[in-house]
Scaffold this motif. Structure first.
Motif, mmCIF file in Angstrom:
data_model
loop_
_atom_site.group_PDB
_atom_site.id
_atom_site.type_symbol
_atom_site.label_atom_id
_atom_site.label_comp_id
_atom_site.label_asym_id
_atom_site.label_seq_id
_atom_site.Cartn_x
_atom_site.Cartn_y
_atom_site.Cartn_z
ATOM 1 N N ARG A 1 -2.103 -3.327 -5.645
ATOM 2 C CA ARG A 1 -2.790 -2.309 -4.898
ATOM 3 C C ARG A 1 -3.842 -1.373 -5.452
ATOM 4 N NH1 ARG A 1 -3.211 -2.622 1.024
ATOM 5 N NH2 ARG A 1 -4.742 -1.547 1.598
ATOM 6 N N ARG A 2 -2.513 -0.366 -6.166
ATOM 7 C CA ARG A 2 -3.138 0.675 -6.842
ATOM 8 C C ARG A 2 -4.630 0.372 -7.590
ATOM 9 N NH1 ARG A 2 -0.058 3.145 -3.905
ATOM 10 N NH2 ARG A 2 -2.186 2.572 -2.617
ATOM 11 N N ASN B 1 3.531 -1.019 -6.216
ATOM 12 C CA ASN B 1 2.044 -0.786 -5.604
ATOM 13 C C ASN B 1 1.342 -0.598 -6.909
ATOM 14 O OD1 ASN B 1 4.252 1.456 -4.875
ATOM 15 N ND2 ASN B 1 3.151 1.189 -3.155
ATOM 16 N N THR C 1 6.465 -7.998 -0.960
ATOM 17 C CA THR C 1 5.245 -8.031 0.110
ATOM 18 C C THR C 1 4.410 -8.493 1.094
ATOM 19 O OG1 THR C 1 4.324 -7.621 -2.243
ATOM 20 C CG2 THR C 1 2.648 -8.016 -0.583
ATOM 21 N N ASP D 1 0.775 -1.386 0.665
ATOM 22 C CA ASP D 1 -0.474 -0.112 -0.398
ATOM 23 C C ASP D 1 1.526 1.308 -0.352
ATOM 24 O OD1 ASP D 1 -1.821 2.360 0.526
ATOM 25 O OD2 ASP D 1 -2.401 1.434 2.286
ATOM 26 N N GLU D 2 1.465 0.935 1.238
ATOM 27 C CA GLU D 2 2.285 2.980 1.392
ATOM 28 C C GLU D 2 3.459 1.638 2.410
ATOM 29 O OE1 GLU D 2 2.696 4.945 3.768
ATOM 30 O OE2 GLU D 2 3.572 5.677 3.101
ATOM 31 N N ARG E 1 4.264 5.314 -2.474
ATOM 32 C CA ARG E 1 3.025 4.620 -3.246
ATOM 33 C C ARG E 1 2.383 4.381 -4.987
ATOM 34 N NH1 ARG E 1 -1.869 5.356 -0.860
ATOM 35 N NH2 ARG E 1 -3.160 5.800 -2.812
#
Lengths: 319, 319, 319, 319, 319, 319
Positions: free
Chosen positions: C173-174, C170, C195, C159-160, C165
């Motif tokens: 997730r985005r 990422n 991850t 996520d962050e 981000r």
């Protein structure tokens, strides 16, 4: 004089953890106790052609182990001096880099240089691309003023394009803007560049002395040194592409017609005698483009010899 | 002066399709409208040692994008000139190559050069091995005579062996036979070569002026230029192995003791001032032997600077 | 059926300008008229290990010329189909990249994909690192929803961290956050990754179906396809490191135990038959780590075969 | 059994002149006295993508020294056989190659194979590109008929394009035309190729049995062997790109999805038991694209094991 | 003068078995009948940084074929001499090397050199690392005394450390101890080295004349030659790292600031005229660090030109 | 669970000093306090073909940083386990190597392993060539007996040749002679080898269980594990050439037909569950033959996953 291999280990170059020159590793930046502190700045998002300078610190560190025999110091028969004898070097590791975040990464580099300066050691920063010079110079804001001496193929004096102000084409412009930078000597600048004519005009207007390799050869070492203000505190920014691609192929933007090894070493030795070198960055080594390793070896060799001459300034004169 | 990046794109070197210097691509050879036209000649079946020059055009084109910032022209601070400003370059792609067929492939190259000449543009041909000089010279049959200036380690003056007359050891002999070639200056020739003594004797008998790198250094640029007939139309044939292997490792037959970058650039600049350069081929770049890319970069750098000087001949003099 | 080499040129693979599959070059993004449009996205500042994916588009384009003989289409004797016959492909060049500026570079990529979608063509985007999937997905905001099928070694579901981000860890997730992405199939995910467990938990909570290479082999192609919602619009995101390092060494973060060529091709062919593939990105090809060129060749080979199957979905079934 | 290292030399692999398997060098082609004779055919002007197969013979010879310990023969614990014990191999050097002259070079290769056949030895020819199969097959004109078994990614069945009939895309078509070639088994053929659909149709019409790697895996070794006429004289033509790029990256036109090592060895062992292998060529090894040397090692390893099995055909069966 | 290619073979460089300069191979050391005999000494266990010199003999032999056209001799237009015409060279292969056994391997090298000397031929030994100079010098114990001329970056004058006396840092010390070595000229020595100050002191005390590259350039060729005793028998030990890394990257310990090609050739030519060169070793070529092959080419080129000048000493003078 | 990047540093893989998995560096061998201790053994004078394994420890260490994100442990979604969480690893640097001295170098390696064992930590030794297994096994002389499990292409069971007993072809024979080695499982052995038939006979006579890759695939993981004595203390010796050259090209003697990644990982996971793994060496990684880095990555990946499974033996079963 007793050598390391007389007791304990033979310590061949290929043996052991790769810190710079096999110096002690000090990850605690509040506990630096040394004459020289090495900081890696593996940031290369500022590049405009080939990346890969993020592996510069590792490449230079590994190459530096070639020069780290168990001798006490490095004997140079031409100067009849054993350099580096007694000079205390530590390696403080790398600044933390945050991908996609130039400002944050630069801030971390600046913090490392500030820690070294706070400890009273000479900062030697291993890039990374040339944009890492920006936080290095920022870190000198509370120090006595410095004169910046750059070895480079490119002027790196772009003000801003498409909003970019902190890329590897901008650092000399950023430095020239600082009150604590009293002037610039830009050596090796040549041929086609990322800086347009306006950049050269601006640099000259802001006090730069720009000399190409051919101009420096025509002048000779002594005359070139004369153009640098005497008795100053010098900050050296060495872009490895200031050297000729024949000896520094492993870089993002090689530019033909560059410096050879002793040309730069003699100028640095001269500066060490002419004033006080108070900070160094060496940037743009990209090991992935250096299959024979000669570029990383060059970086390590010039840094170790530069440090040697800084700490023995009165003993030798350039040939 | 307005720069490309002021409107629209930043256009970093690594971005975009690789035409030469990111110039417009013109696949229609009947519609060439430019000052300079680039033609690839990816033929390497004429080689006697390492092949791979078939990828020379692609390698040089990609390297040339390094020098293709959005500036209007290339500012050279030593000459205080912005070269290439306003020079219209187009890339017309490659001549069609037919494997196993030397004569057919050469004919296609010749057709390309003839198309460029018909359009009144300066032909700049990217080899390919040195045999591609043969069709390039053939294409000048209807033009005013030319004096051929070669930069090369090897004489390339073999008449015929085992029936071979169009390999990369033959082009200068083939050129010397042409009525429209008034003479040859063969620069950089040195050491062991594919040409035996008889070839040298023949070359001299047919009017060649042969000089080694050491002889050229002893004479100096000005004296060397004096030996080239003044006020002529010059055709330049640049074998990349005329340069030293230190800066041009990526070629089939590297030969030690060669030219450095500025030595050749100064001679070319001098020729541009002494007469009119009416055609160029640059041959024998083999990217597969060039892991750091410096050879392709050298080729692109010398070509762009040569073109720059051809179109600004009166503005600078060699240093 | 008439082939290109029957008229005009033999057009060997190593001859000519390197657009994707030697397709026409269309720099005017408002004039795209094609079934498929290729866009380069040479951005690699999102990488956490080795950079170099900025040269991915050039590497893939050059490799693709190997498959661009003068045939009308590509005959596959196993399927007895001549793929690509009549499919109109154009290469629209690269999105403009701004060094040190992730958001700006991503915006330019998004603009390119939007232009392709506006023209009704299938966007095929050549990365660049996996972060360029973010603007690709953004560009679908006005389209009918898509199901995202990822081939990758890594989940890319962070996520962050430290404010990041939009890096290459990422994108999934985005994507999962987007209303127009109805679900994710994440294939090839294995072993140590960027991850952490929380990311896997989040992915599953947000509807991802995660399968490793071993799990996919155990299930078989048909059973895996069954897990993908039928009749949907699929967006394919192919990280080249989803493939095994044995055939895809030229990437930033190789991970052992990956897919082989036909495993992925059979899944893609199955998807092409099961629904409609409406967008593709292929990312993380880094030619500098690919000395034999097999990774770029793999990327070109899988893309050309994927395009072929997309436009002949009903004619073949996976073996 | 006495080993070479028991008397005289240890003879490590990296020591000594690089003939094939360190066998005796016999430059006099009228004095061949051996079971097997190795001939180099370093011709690569027939290539359509990357050249470099001219260095194939040297690469394979050097790699073969790895397997040339001082043992008498090569013990294989899986078969419990010491292969090659007592097999007399000689290396007769290379056929003379004439640059720019395909027909003349091919004639010299043919002369070498004829000399081997005249001496009653098994010819093993090291390419060079696949066009060198043409003179190899020509040399069998006075021999008993042969069935040709090809391992390859590509069909190589182009008749003629732009006048080219003897390039590396043509050999199987040329072979199929010969009265002394009774049939072809074409194994490993897959995906995009230089042969269009018409070529496949022609091959099948002329009696070829074409199988892809996937088809061969589905059938199994025994069933594949059943499709080859039993009790025949077999000529093997092994294009190294029949193997997967993961183990054979060092070739001109790698094609993904190829054979693994034991798949081919088991088929060859089966052929050695099913009939008589009377000639071998192994082509398209290009060492310049093989930085780790695994492709040359593969070529040497498969050839030595093939020769071993040819001379012990009754002793083992494929697993 | 008749050339080889006038009868029989064209014999291009890339064709044929790689003996040195394609000279005849003579594995029977009791039957050497030649002016010059080449011996490989592929031993590299004496290295302190990068190994790989074990492949030096193979690398140099292959590179030497580039200079082995069918000419009778090598015409040098600067000297107007056809060198090597009539000089009989044989290649006697390699000394047997025993891994993990330095003393035994060295003994085998010594035996080879003794065999060459017994045959009255000039020994030219291809290393291997510089430790192989030790057995070479040992083999001269029954010969007239020699003066040793070394080209090297490093002094190699370590007596003993951790028991090591026969590594590549020791040979000049070992040589200086020999009664039949009358003195040493150590040329090219520079910068950081494996020899500490004590080694330099010992060398000078034992009669060495030590000159750096910069010192030699300042003196000029003639003055340097004057420092070498006239009319002596010279043994040349050429460490390839005496040359600059720009032209000799392929070695274990490159050191910047080294010799260029003609600097060494002119000194060797001068020595050939000033006395008699009676033995040569060329060491430390490591092909694995030489991706473009220029280092092996340099070694072959300097050796062939040195041999040429040795056998034509009165005909030319250094420029 | 808290991750490292939540406080302080993001700590990307390319940032920082290269210890194994960025674990703490402990140069004081009397102060080891850890579950696992990493020791480098950069000795490669035992090699019979290509050297370079001396850089194995540095290569593996650098590659291991790829897997050293700031997570607490490594989450494996297939096993649903976060491995390595809480496992304390230290890197104790390298054993001192003395060039030209095999016995002395081996003694230093043995001392390092003894220090680790004395501290109660699991020794994980990074070679170096396979001869370094000899001192590793020697160091277990005072420990409870072990069963040795080898993954390798080669049997390494040569007793003695030309006096060599401690080269890289001898270690398994040396181990089998030790009273504290109760048996050997030799997995992956195949094809041509440095061990002759007598060596296989001796190995079987001394109790070895020898299985090829094909045999292991035919048996399956469970059946293979059944052949290893249950409930024992296992010592793992992993020669990287046990793996296939497709994923492990960077080694001295690649041998085709080897293991793939998960095949070995599943066997190791099974051993970790079946008994206790008390020592590991991983040898023969030679980074100079690994231009894409995949071999070093493989070594790091298998070691980190092996350590993870050793410390979570009961939690997972092989699939």
């Amino acid at each position: 004089m007793s050598h390391g291999y007389e007791t304990g280990r033979l310590n061949l170059p290929f043996v052991g953890i790769s810190t710079f020159a096999k110096s002690p590793y000090q990850p605690d930046w509040s506990a630096i106790d040394a004459d020289v502190a090495i900081l890696g700045a593996p940031f290369d998002a500022g590049t405009q052609w080939r990346a890969g300078a993020r592996f510069g610190p590792r490449g230079i560190r590994e190459a530096s182990t070639l020069f780290s025999f168990g001798h006490n110091g490095a004997y140079d028969h031409e100067d009849d001096v054993t350099y580096l004898d007694g000079v205390r070097i530590v390696d403080i590791g790398d600044a933390d880099i945050i991908h996609t975040d130039t400002v944050g990464s630069h801030a971390n580099i600046e913090a490392g240089v500030r820690a070294i300066l706070a400890a009273g050691a000479l900062p030697v920063v291993l890039g990374g691309d040339h944009s890492i010079n920006i936080p290095c110079i920022n870190a000198f804001s509370e120090q006595e003023p410095v004169h910046l001496v750059q070895f480079d193929a490119h002027l790196d004096f772009v003000d801003e394009r498409h909003g970019v102000r902190f890329g590897h084409g901008n650092p000399m412009r950023r430095a020239a803007e600082k009150p604590w930078v009293t002037g610039l000597s830009q050596f090796g600048i040549r041929n086609v560049s990322s800086t347009a004519k306006e950049g050269y005009d601006a640099a000259r207007a802001m006090g730069s002395d720009i000399l190409s390799v051919r101009q420096i050869r025509a002048l000779g070492v002594a005359a070139v040194l004369e153009r640098v203000p005497a008795g100053e505190r010098y900050y050296l920014s060495i872009d490895i592409d200031g050297f000729d691609p024949s000896i520094a192929p492993g870089t993002g933007t090689p530019s033909h017609g560059g410096f050879l090894y002793y040309e730069v070493l003699e100028l640095i030795a001269g500066l060490a005698a002419r004033g006080r070198i108070v900070g160094i960055d060496l940037v743009e080594v990209a090991p992935d483009y250096d299959p024979s390793g000669v570029t990383s070896i060059l970086a390590a060799q010039i840094l170790l010899n530069a440090i040697g001459r800084i700490f023995h300034p009165g003993e030798v004169t350039p040939p």
